[in-house]
Design a protein around this motif. Structure first.
Motif, PDB file in Angstrom:
ATOM      1  N   UNK A 227       0.829  -1.203   0.000  1.00  0.00           N
ATOM      2  CA  UNK A 227       0.000   0.000   0.000  1.00  0.00           C
ATOM      3  C   UNK A 227       0.862   1.249   0.000  1.00  0.00           C
ATOM      4  N   UNK A 228       0.270   2.363  -0.444  1.00  0.00           N
ATOM      5  CA  UNK A 228       0.864   3.688  -0.363  1.00  0.00           C
ATOM      6  C   UNK A 228       0.036   4.482   0.633  1.00  0.00           C
ATOM      7  N   UNK A 229       0.714   5.225   1.499  1.00  0.00           N
ATOM      8  CA  UNK A 229       0.015   5.957   2.547  1.00  0.00           C
ATOM      9  C   UNK A 229       0.069   7.456   2.290  1.00  0.00           C
ATOM     10  N   UNK A 230      -1.107   8.055   2.093  1.00  0.00           N
ATOM     11  CA  UNK A 230      -1.214   9.499   1.985  1.00  0.00           C
ATOM     12  C   UNK A 230      -1.231  10.098   3.389  1.00  0.00           C
ATOM     13  N   UNK A 231      -1.291  11.444   3.466  1.00  0.00           N
ATOM     14  CA  UNK A 231      -1.271  12.118   4.754  1.00  0.00           C
ATOM     15  C   UNK A 231      -2.414  13.116   4.874  1.00  0.00           C
ATOM     16  N   UNK A 232      -2.832  13.348   6.095  1.00  0.00           N
ATOM     17  CA  UNK A 232      -4.005  14.182   6.350  1.00  0.00           C
ATOM     18  C   UNK A 232      -3.819  15.624   5.904  1.00  0.00           C
ATOM     19  N   UNK A 233      -2.582  16.136   5.931  1.00  0.00           N
ATOM     20  CA  UNK A 233      -2.346  17.546   5.607  1.00  0.00           C
ATOM     21  C   UNK A 233      -1.877  17.757   4.174  1.00  0.00           C
ATOM     22  N   UNK A 234      -1.873  16.678   3.364  1.00  0.00           N
ATOM     23  CA  UNK A 234      -1.397  16.788   1.987  1.00  0.00           C
ATOM     24  C   UNK A 234      -2.442  16.252   1.013  1.00  0.00           C
TER      25      UNK A 234
ATOM     26  N   UNK B  86     -11.418  13.889  15.727  1.00  0.00           N
ATOM     27  CA  UNK B  86     -10.868  13.041  14.667  1.00  0.00           C
ATOM     28  C   UNK B  86     -10.047  11.910  15.274  1.00  0.00           C
ATOM     29  N   UNK B  87      -9.598  11.002  14.410  1.00  0.00           N
ATOM     30  CA  UNK B  87      -8.786   9.874  14.866  1.00  0.00           C
ATOM     31  C   UNK B  87      -7.394  10.308  15.310  1.00  0.00           C
ATOM     32  N   UNK B  88      -7.015  11.548  14.994  1.00  0.00           N
ATOM     33  CA  UNK B  88      -5.695  12.047  15.382  1.00  0.00           C
ATOM     34  C   UNK B  88      -5.772  13.278  16.253  1.00  0.00           C
ATOM     35  N   UNK B  89      -6.791  13.373  17.085  1.00  0.00           N
ATOM     36  CA  UNK B  89      -7.029  14.585  17.874  1.00  0.00           C
ATOM     37  C   UNK B  89      -5.950  14.834  18.919  1.00  0.00           C
ATOM     38  N   UNK B  90      -5.309  13.785  19.419  1.00  0.00           N
ATOM     39  CA  UNK B  90      -4.197  13.910  20.361  1.00  0.00           C
ATOM     40  C   UNK B  90      -3.006  13.120  19.813  1.00  0.00           C
ATOM     41  N   UNK B  91      -1.847  13.345  20.414  1.00  0.00           N
ATOM     42  CA  UNK B  91      -0.665  12.599  19.976  1.00  0.00           C
ATOM     43  C   UNK B  91      -0.867  11.099  20.160  1.00  0.00           C
ATOM     44  N   UNK B  92      -1.403  10.695  21.291  1.00  0.00           N
ATOM     45  CA  UNK B  92      -1.637   9.270  21.538  1.00  0.00           C
ATOM     46  C   UNK B  92      -2.611   8.703  20.520  1.00  0.00           C
ATOM     47  N   UNK B  93      -3.672   9.448  20.219  1.00  0.00           N
ATOM     48  CA  UNK B  93      -4.636   9.016  19.203  1.00  0.00           C
ATOM     49  C   UNK B  93      -3.971   8.894  17.837  1.00  0.00           C
ATOM     50  N   UNK B  94      -3.164   9.893  17.500  1.00  0.00           N
ATOM     51  CA  UNK B  94      -2.494   9.935  16.199  1.00  0.00           C
ATOM     52  C   UNK B  94      -1.660   8.684  15.972  1.00  0.00           C
ATOM     53  N   UNK B  95      -0.813   8.351  16.934  1.00  0.00           N
ATOM     54  CA  UNK B  95       0.089   7.220  16.746  1.00  0.00           C
ATOM     55  C   UNK B  95      -0.668   5.887  16.743  1.00  0.00           C
ATOM     56  N   UNK B  96      -1.728   5.808  17.506  1.00  0.00           N
ATOM     57  CA  UNK B  96      -2.550   4.590  17.458  1.00  0.00           C
ATOM     58  C   UNK B  96      -3.231   4.452  16.101  1.00  0.00           C
ATOM     59  N   UNK B  97      -3.793   5.562  15.614  1.00  0.00           N
ATOM     60  CA  UNK B  97      -4.449   5.535  14.304  1.00  0.00           C
ATOM     61  C   UNK B  97      -3.458   5.176  13.210  1.00  0.00           C
ATOM     62  N   UNK B  98      -2.294   5.834  13.198  1.00  0.00           N
ATOM     63  CA  UNK B  98      -1.290   5.546  12.168  1.00  0.00           C
ATOM     64  C   UNK B  98      -0.896   4.076  12.195  1.00  0.00           C
ATOM     65  N   UNK B  99      -0.676   3.554  13.385  1.00  0.00           N
ATOM     66  CA  UNK B  99      -0.246   2.161  13.511  1.00  0.00           C
ATOM     67  C   UNK B  99      -1.335   1.203  13.035  1.00  0.00           C
ATOM     68  N   UNK B 100      -2.562   1.439  13.447  1.00  0.00           N
ATOM     69  CA  UNK B 100      -3.658   0.583  13.027  1.00  0.00           C
ATOM     70  C   UNK B 100      -3.823   0.616  11.509  1.00  0.00           C
ATOM     71  N   UNK B 101      -3.699   1.797  10.920  1.00  0.00           N
ATOM     72  CA  UNK B 101      -3.815   1.948   9.458  1.00  0.00           C
ATOM     73  C   UNK B 101      -2.702   1.197   8.744  1.00  0.00           C
ATOM     74  N   UNK B 102      -1.482   1.344   9.238  1.00  0.00           N
ATOM     75  CA  UNK B 102      -0.328   0.679   8.624  1.00  0.00           C
ATOM     76  C   UNK B 102      -0.464  -0.844   8.734  1.00  0.00           C
ATOM     77  N   UNK B 103      -0.772  -1.309   9.921  1.00  0.00           N
ATOM     78  CA  UNK B 103      -0.851  -2.757  10.154  1.00  0.00           C
ATOM     79  C   UNK B 103      -1.953  -3.381   9.314  1.00  0.00           C
TER      80      UNK B 103
END
Length: 316
Positions: free
Chosen positions: A254-261, A294-311
Motif C-alpha cells: 500500500x501507499x500511505x497518503x497524509x491528512x495535511x497533503x 478526529x482519529x488524530x485529535x491527540x498525539x496518543x490518538x495519532x500514533x494509534x491511528x497511524x499504527x492501526x492503518x499501517x498494520x
C-alpha cells in the motif's frame, strides 16, 4: 487539504509588529515565581504536537496558545499578526526545533519576546538529512518515536518548573503520568508491528516524515512521493518512474497518503503501480494532529491511528 495562510498586507503587519514590540513581553511571572492565586503560565506552542505535550505536562497550571491549527503544514507556515501578539505576551514559547519552524526566529524578534524559548528537541538523537538546505538541521519529525516524545515532554516540564517552581510537584506528577502513557504506547505499537509478516513491513509515504517511526519499529522505507522532509519539494519524472518500479519490485502492499497533503499524486502512483492507496480518513497523520473529534485529535490518538492503518494495510 494542506492549508496555506496568505501574507497580510505590509502596513497591517508592520502596525502589529510595532504594537507588539511596544508592549514587549507582558509576562506576569519571573523565574521561580508562584502560580498561586490562580495565575497561569502564559505559553505559546508552535505545532499541534508540542501543544499537546504542553497540555499534558502543564495541566491546569498553564494557558496554551497553539499557533498552528490541525492539518496546517508547518513547513511553509506564515505567521499572522495574532501570532506575533501572542508571542509578545508569552512567558514561555515552545518549539519543535530541528529546523521545522524556519519562520519562528524572525517572528520572535519582531515580537520583542523576552521570555523563555524552549527547543523541545534538545537531547533527541536527530536523523541526518541529505545535505540540502531544507534538510541541513536533519529530520524534524522527531515525535514519531514515542521515546522522543518523552524527551520533548521532559524539556517542556523543565521549562515550566523554571518559570513556576511553586508548582513543580504538579508538573512532575503530570509528566510521570504522561510518560507512563507514552511507554504503554511504545510497547503497543511494537506489538502491533510485529504482527505484520517480516517481508511485508515496507512503507511508501507521501513525504519522508516517518523515519523515526520506521527506525524505532524496524520497518523498511521503500520511498516517498515527495523525496524530502519538506513538503514543498517535488518529485521529478525520473524519480516518479523509479518509485513506481520499486513499489512493483519490492511487493509493497500500500501507499500511505497524509491528512495535511492532497492525495492526488499518491492515488496516481498507486494506480500505475497497482497497489492500494490509504487516503481520506484512513490516511496517516504526518506533520500535524487532526481536529478535535478526529482519529488524530491527540498525539496518543495519532500514533494509534497511524499504527492501526499501517498494520491493517500491510497485512491485507
Amino acid at each position: 487539504m494542506r492549508t496555506r495562510f496568505p501574507r497580510p498586507a505590509v502596513p497591517v503587519v508592520a502596525g502589529c509588529l510595532l504594537a507588539a514590540a511596544a508592549c514587549g513581553s507582558s509576562s506576569a511571572k519571573d523565574a521561580g515565581a508562584s502560580a498561586s492565586g490562580g495565575e497561569k503560565l502564559n505559553v505559546v506552542a508552535t505545532t499541534t504536537q508540542v501543544a499537546d505535550f504542553a497540555r499534558n505536562v502543564g495541566g491546569d497550571k498553564v494557558k496554551i496558545t497553539q499557533l498552528l491549527k490541525p492539518n496546517v503544514d508547518p513547513h511553509d507556515y506564515e505567521p499572522s499578526p495574532a501570532d506575533v501578539q501572542a508571542i509578545a505576551q508569552a512567558d514561555v514559547v515552545l518549539e519543535n526545533g530541528v529546523g521545522l519552524e524556519r519562520w519562528l526566529d524572525q517572528t520572535i524578534k519582531s515580537a520583542g519576546f523576552h521570555g523563555t524559548l524552549v527547543d523541545a528537541s534538545k537531547g533527541v538523537a536527530v536523523r541526518k538529512g541529505n545535505g540540502s538546505d531544507e534538510e541541513a538541521a536533519g529530520d524534524p519529525h522527531i515525535w514519531h518515536n514515542p521515546k522522543n516524545a518523552e524527551i520533548m515532554s521532559r524539556n517542556i516540564a523543565t521549562a515550566f518548573e523554571g518559570k513556576d517552581s511553586a508548582d513543580k510537584a504538579a508538573y512532575e506528577a503530570n509528566l510521570t503520568s504522561y510518560t507512563t502513557k507514552l511507554d504503554q504506547l511504545d510497547s503497543w505499537i511494537a506489538g502491533q508491528i510485529n504482527t505484520i509478516p517480516a517481508d511485508q513491513r515496507k512503507l511508501v509515504t507521501n513525504h519522508d516524515a516517518f523515519g523515526y517511526y520506521i527506525d524505532r519499529y524496524h520497518l523498511t522505507f521503500v520511498g516517498s512521493i515527495i523525496p524530502s522532509f519538506d513538503t514543498s519539494a517535488e518529485l521529478s519524472g525520473k524519480q516518479l518512474s523509479s518509485l513506481i518500479s520499486k513499489i512493483k519490485s519490492t511487493g509493497v502492499k500500500a501507499i500511505f497518503s497524509e491528512s495535511s497533503l492532497p492525495p492526488k499524486t499518491a492515488e496516481a502512483i498507486g494506480k500505475q503501480a497497482g497497489v492500494k492507496v490509504e487516503a481520506g480518513e484512513d490516511s496517516l497523520y504526518g506533520d500535524t494532529l487532526g481536529p478535535a473529534g478526529s482519529a488524530g485529535a491527540t498525539y496518543l490518538d495519532l500514533e494509534r491511528h497511524n499504527t492501526t492503518t499501517i498494520v491493517t494495510a500491510l497485512k491485507g
